[in-house]
Design an enzyme around this catalytic site. Structure first.
Site, PDB file in Angstrom:
ATOM      1  N   GLN A  12      25.462  27.428  10.736  1.00  0.00           N
ATOM      2  CA  GLN A  12      25.378  26.575  11.941  1.00  0.00           C
ATOM      3  C   GLN A  12      23.930  26.438  12.424  1.00  0.00           C
ATOM      4  OE1 GLN A  12      28.646  26.647  14.927  1.00  0.00           O
ATOM      5  NE2 GLN A  12      28.687  28.822  14.455  1.00  0.00           N
ATOM      6  N   ASP A  37      20.681  34.735  -2.867  1.00  0.00           N
ATOM      7  CA  ASP A  37      21.646  35.655  -2.269  1.00  0.00           C
ATOM      8  C   ASP A  37      20.797  36.722  -1.586  1.00  0.00           C
ATOM      9  OD1 ASP A  37      23.279  37.889  -1.767  1.00  0.00           O
ATOM     10  OD2 ASP A  37      24.725  37.203  -3.265  1.00  0.00           O
ATOM     11  N   TYR A 126      31.190  44.428  12.956  1.00  0.00           N
ATOM     12  CA  TYR A 126      30.146  43.386  12.889  1.00  0.00           C
ATOM     13  C   TYR A 126      28.972  43.758  13.806  1.00  0.00           C
ATOM     14  CZ  TYR A 126      27.976  38.929  14.340  1.00  0.00           C
ATOM     15  OH  TYR A 126      27.084  37.944  14.684  1.00  0.00           O
TER      16      TYR A 126
HETATM   17  N1  LIG Z   1      28.563  32.416  15.354  1.00  0.00           N
HETATM   18  C1  LIG Z   1      28.442  33.046  16.515  1.00  0.00           C
HETATM   19  O1  LIG Z   1      29.240  32.863  17.442  1.00  0.00           O
HETATM   20  C2  LIG Z   1      27.300  34.004  16.738  1.00  0.00           C
HETATM   21  C3  LIG Z   1      27.236  34.735  17.940  1.00  0.00           C
HETATM   22  C4  LIG Z   1      26.155  35.592  18.145  1.00  0.00           C
HETATM   23  C5  LIG Z   1      25.175  35.736  17.180  1.00  0.00           C
HETATM   24  N2  LIG Z   1      25.269  35.042  16.012  1.00  0.00           N
HETATM   25  C6  LIG Z   1      24.216  35.227  15.005  1.00  0.00           C
HETATM   26  O2  LIG Z   1      23.542  33.984  14.869  1.00  0.00           O
HETATM   27  C7  LIG Z   1      23.075  33.837  13.532  1.00  0.00           C
HETATM   28  C8  LIG Z   1      23.497  32.499  12.975  1.00  0.00           C
HETATM   29  O3  LIG Z   1      24.916  32.433  13.023  1.00  0.00           O
HETATM   30  P1  LIG Z   1      25.729  31.160  12.517  1.00  0.00           P
HETATM   31  O4  LIG Z   1      26.849  30.958  13.451  1.00  0.00           O
HETATM   32  O5  LIG Z   1      24.775  30.065  12.221  1.00  0.00           O
HETATM   33  O6  LIG Z   1      26.314  31.757  11.162  1.00  0.00           O
HETATM   34  P2  LIG Z   1      27.094  31.004   9.997  1.00  0.00           P
HETATM   35  O7  LIG Z   1      27.366  29.600  10.358  1.00  0.00           O
HETATM   36  O8  LIG Z   1      28.216  31.900   9.603  1.00  0.00           O
HETATM   37  O9  LIG Z   1      25.999  30.991   8.856  1.00  0.00           O
HETATM   38  C9  LIG Z   1      25.617  32.158   8.203  1.00  0.00           C
HETATM   39  C10 LIG Z   1      25.028  31.746   6.878  1.00  0.00           C
HETATM   40  O10 LIG Z   1      24.673  32.944   6.177  1.00  0.00           O
HETATM   41  C11 LIG Z   1      24.924  32.701   4.831  1.00  0.00           C
HETATM   42  N3  LIG Z   1      25.104  33.944   4.081  1.00  0.00           N
HETATM   43  C12 LIG Z   1      26.029  34.913   4.290  1.00  0.00           C
HETATM   44  N4  LIG Z   1      25.895  35.861   3.331  1.00  0.00           N
HETATM   45  C13 LIG Z   1      24.887  35.468   2.529  1.00  0.00           C
HETATM   46  C14 LIG Z   1      24.286  36.009   1.369  1.00  0.00           C
HETATM   47  N5  LIG Z   1      24.701  37.172   0.829  1.00  0.00           N
HETATM   48  N6  LIG Z   1      23.243  35.343   0.794  1.00  0.00           N
HETATM   49  C15 LIG Z   1      22.812  34.174   1.318  1.00  0.00           C
HETATM   50  N7  LIG Z   1      23.349  33.593   2.397  1.00  0.00           N
HETATM   51  C16 LIG Z   1      24.376  34.242   3.000  1.00  0.00           C
HETATM   52  C17 LIG Z   1      26.202  31.885   4.798  1.00  0.00           C
HETATM   53  O11 LIG Z   1      26.245  31.214   3.558  1.00  0.00           O
HETATM   54  P3  LIG Z   1      27.513  30.327   3.104  1.00  0.00           P
HETATM   55  O12 LIG Z   1      27.395  29.055   3.909  1.00  0.00           O
HETATM   56  O13 LIG Z   1      27.289  30.124   1.651  1.00  0.00           O
HETATM   57  O14 LIG Z   1      28.710  31.144   3.440  1.00  0.00           O
HETATM   58  C18 LIG Z   1      26.013  30.964   5.989  1.00  0.00           C
HETATM   59  O15 LIG Z   1      25.473  29.732   5.622  1.00  0.00           O
HETATM   60  C19 LIG Z   1      23.598  35.044  12.768  1.00  0.00           C
HETATM   61  O16 LIG Z   1      22.600  36.036  12.723  1.00  0.00           O
HETATM   62  C20 LIG Z   1      24.743  35.547  13.628  1.00  0.00           C
HETATM   63  O17 LIG Z   1      24.972  36.941  13.457  1.00  0.00           O
HETATM   64  C21 LIG Z   1      26.292  34.171  15.773  1.00  0.00           C
END
Ligand SMILES: NC(=O)c1ccc[n+]([C@@H]2O[C@H](COP(=O)([O-])OP(=O)(O)OC[C@H]3O[C@@H](n4cnc5c(N)ncnc54)[C@H](OP(=O)(O)O)[C@@H]3O)[C@@H](O)[C@H]2O)c1
Length: 297
Positions: A12, A37, A126
């Site tokens: 996202q 990765d 998490y």
């Molecule tokens: N989502 C929330 O509500 C939330 C809340 C608080 C904090 N955060 C933090 O905000 C940040 C961004 O979150 P987001 O919502 O944008 O997350 P997201 O949409 O789940 O995106 C995470 C990305 O990480 C990639 N990924 C996971 N494992 C991987 C690996 N082994 N190698 C390479 N890429 C990998 C995924 O790839 P694929 O697309 O291939 O799966 C995905 O594109 C993160 O640090 C998260 O912890 C999120």
């Protein structure tokens, strides 16, 4: 202009970072899982050394909060070990690392807003893996910005707003949790905050703003109030044309494996004081772009 190296370009936030660097004409090398990765340390070192960026940005993470309860090893590998390796790589190249963390490092029992220095105490797997990731950054590098954010939603990827828009189409009533409060945060605003920090670092090389910063949306709301806001905008934009009863319920109504903090409200004072960055305006994103959350990917 200096080049940014963005990890997690299909998430996202990562997707918004990619879009915004394109609009700004900012040189960027963006990786997705198929190119890198993050658990492959050798590949990470090789790619970063080849690209020679001026900043490393990590938008990748293991974000499935429920699954992490059963798959802690994987969550730990991605959210802690890989992040520590990114910090080592950035340290060796003398470049800053900007990393994203979460409100889930807190237990949510604080009766006020969380400033960055409040004691951490994650209550799910998490959150534990993300807190260890923060520590891995701090232990391995001295030039870092960790942004703790919350309740992320964006046009690209799965999130609460899209789920609600889908449910509005199929349900006449919804029961939504009303005893967890936090700041919904638009992924595009997180990307903008990160690129503003990159700009600040380039323009102020003598400043040392390293540390942990909160960045989230305002005003804080419960999930139920957030849903009512989404519904009101959906009605106004004629994306929904029926009455839907939205009822508040307690967390216990939806038992989940992972516990969630009841209070996720993050103070935005530090990021405003240091970088002059304002909170994410989540209601603006709903007002102007809610129709984009109906499109299936
Ligand atoms: N989502 C929330 O509500 C939330 C809340 C608080 C904090 N955060 C933090 O905000 C940040 C961004 O979150 P987001 O919502 O944008 O997350 P997201 O949409 O789940 O995106 C995470 C990305 O990480 C990639 N990924 C996971 N494992 C991987 C690996 N082994 N190698 C390479 N890429 C990998 C995924 O790839 P694929 O697309 O291939 O799966 C995905 O594109 C993160 O640090 C998260 O912890 C999120």
């Amino acid at each position: 202009m200096n080049k940014v190296f963005i990890i997690g370009g299909n998430g996202q936030v990562g997707y918004c970072l990619k879009q915004q660097t394109e609009v700004l004409n900012m040189p960027a090398f963006v990786t997705t899982r198929d190119m890198l990765d993050v658990t492959d340390y050798e590949q990470l070192k090789k790619l970063v050394a080849t690209e020679k960026p001026s900043v490393l940005i990590n938008a990748s993470a293991y974000t499935n909060v429920e699954q992490a309860e059963d798959d802690y090893e994987k969550a730990y590998e991605v959210n802690c070990v890989a992040v520590g390796n990114m910090a080592k790589v950035a340290h060796e190249l003398h470049i800053p690392l900007i990393h994203i963390s979460t409100d889930y490092v807190f237990d949510g029992t604080c009766d006020r807003i969380y400033t960055e220095d409040k004691p951490t105490n994650p209550i799910n797997a998490y959150g534990k893996s993300k807190l260890l990731g923060e520590n891995a950054v701090i232990e391995n590098h001295d030039q870092y910005v960790i942004l703790r954010t919350s309740w992320v939603f964006g046009q690209h990827g799965k999130n609460f707003v899209k789920t609600m828009m889908r449910l509005f189409g199929s349900k006449d009533s919804l029961k939504v949790v009303d005893d967890q409060i936090g700041g919904p945060t638009f992924a595009g605003d997180i990307a903008k905050a990160i690129l503003d920090i990159v700009d600040y670092l380039h323009k102020n090389p003598e400043k040392q703003p390293w540390g942990i910063y909160n960045f989230s949306g305002f005003p804080n709301v419960t999930w139920c109030t957030f849903t009512k806001n989404i519904y009101a905008v959906a009605l106004e934009k004629k994306l929904v044309d029926k009455y839907i009863k939205i009822e508040p319920v307690a967390t216990e109504f939806y038992p989940t494996k992972a516990k969630r903090p009841k209070n996720s409200q993050l103070s935005m004072k530090k990021i405003k004081d240091v970088f002059d960055i304002d909170p994410s305006d989540w209601s603006r994103e709903l007002k102007y772009n809610l129709e984009k959350y109906c499109e299936q990917e």
